[in-house]
Motif scaffolding. Sequence first.
Motif, PDB file in Angstrom:
ATOM      1  N   PHE A 214      52.446  31.213  37.035  1.00 60.07           N
ATOM      2  CA  PHE A 214      52.189  31.855  35.748  1.00 60.07           C
ATOM      3  C   PHE A 214      51.443  30.923  34.807  1.00 60.07           C
ATOM      4  N   SER A 215      51.798  29.627  34.838  1.00 61.94           N
ATOM      5  CA  SER A 215      51.120  28.670  33.949  1.00 61.94           C
ATOM      6  C   SER A 215      49.650  28.525  34.315  1.00 61.94           C
ATOM      7  N   VAL A 216      49.375  28.422  35.603  1.00 59.03           N
ATOM      8  CA  VAL A 216      47.988  28.260  36.041  1.00 59.03           C
ATOM      9  C   VAL A 216      47.170  29.496  35.711  1.00 59.03           C
ATOM     10  N   PHE A 217      47.717  30.679  35.988  1.00 63.89           N
ATOM     11  CA  PHE A 217      46.974  31.911  35.677  1.00 63.89           C
ATOM     12  C   PHE A 217      46.770  32.064  34.176  1.00 63.89           C
ATOM     13  N   TRP A 218      47.755  31.647  33.376  1.00 64.80           N
ATOM     14  CA  TRP A 218      47.593  31.732  31.923  1.00 64.80           C
ATOM     15  C   TRP A 218      46.475  30.819  31.432  1.00 64.80           C
TER      16      TRP A 218
ATOM     17  N   PHE B 238      43.138  32.366  32.526  1.00 63.98           N
ATOM     18  CA  PHE B 238      42.802  33.515  31.692  1.00 63.98           C
ATOM     19  C   PHE B 238      42.363  33.067  30.289  1.00 63.98           C
ATOM     20  N   SER B 239      43.042  32.045  29.750  1.00 61.89           N
ATOM     21  CA  SER B 239      42.673  31.547  28.423  1.00 61.89           C
ATOM     22  C   SER B 239      41.275  30.962  28.425  1.00 61.89           C
ATOM     23  N   LEU B 240      40.948  30.211  29.465  1.00 57.52           N
ATOM     24  CA  LEU B 240      39.607  29.625  29.549  1.00 57.52           C
ATOM     25  C   LEU B 240      38.541  30.703  29.631  1.00 57.52           C
ATOM     26  N   ILE B 241      38.794  31.726  30.434  1.00 66.33           N
ATOM     27  CA  ILE B 241      37.799  32.782  30.595  1.00 66.33           C
ATOM     28  C   ILE B 241      37.657  33.607  29.307  1.00 66.33           C
ATOM     29  N   TYR B 242      38.779  33.854  28.629  1.00 69.25           N
ATOM     30  CA  TYR B 242      38.751  34.755  27.473  1.00 69.25           C
ATOM     31  C   TYR B 242      38.295  34.039  26.202  1.00 69.25           C
TER      32      TYR B 242
END
Length: 281
Positions: free
Chosen positions: A52-56, A59-63
């Motif tokens: 979950f931490s890695v995906f978060w 996602f934050s970097l992309i968004y």
Amino acid sequence: MQNFTRAAIFNIILNDIAEPWQLGFQDSAAPGFTGLVTLHNTIGFYLIVISFSVFWVLFSLIYYYSYNKNPIAHKYLTHGTVLELVWTITPALILIAIAFPSFRLLYLMDNPALFPDLALTALATIPVSKIVSRSTEIVSFGVTGDPSVNNIRLNKHSRDITVFNNEILSQLVGHLLGDGTICYTRTSVTPYFVFTQTIKRFEYIWHVYLTLSPYCGRVPLFNPGLRKGIPYPFIQVMTRSYPALIPLHELFYLVSVNGSNYIKVITTDLLQYLNPISLAY
């Protein structure tokens, strides 16, 4: 009958078998497997948190760092000493949290009293030549020359502390009074015992092998020998080299006059070894 019906209704017996589309483990039947399942569940919790931490973060970097939202990029906005410390120390702390329960289970498995099933399994997979014991004397047991486990090699420590019980010692003395010999190889400093009989006495030599098989590393050897030009096949039972055979060699053999070989002799020292078993053989 009433008690049986009540037990059948209110007590649920779970059969430990796999079910269709089963995702979890089967019920454990030993404390060792219970510990492994617990460790698996513990590590699985950390893996879920890490995922979950890695995906978060991704996602934050992309968004938040897209070209439309952040057209001007500066290296100090995404890099810094604090950030480097965080993503270096955090994985180390996670690995430590995973390592402690795994090491705890690993050390508990070394205790045969708590994990007898794992101890027996490990013992069965360890080569005999690698077993180390603090014992000062051992007595061999079992048919170690069986074809299914042929040529088992004992390490030097195991052979050095091997002793013969009174029955085997008396049997060896009886054979040495007949067709038995104790020999040295050119490279060995410990002797081995050899018993030779013609193939016509196969039943008897097989009996000798079965009684001495714990001390043999192989099945009896067949030799198509010759005697005065006539085929004379014979069978030999050979033991491993044991220091425990040195006293018997000193009892029965003396160095010849020229010092090149040994000759078998009979002395009064043999009287202490004579008993019904040795005389029968």
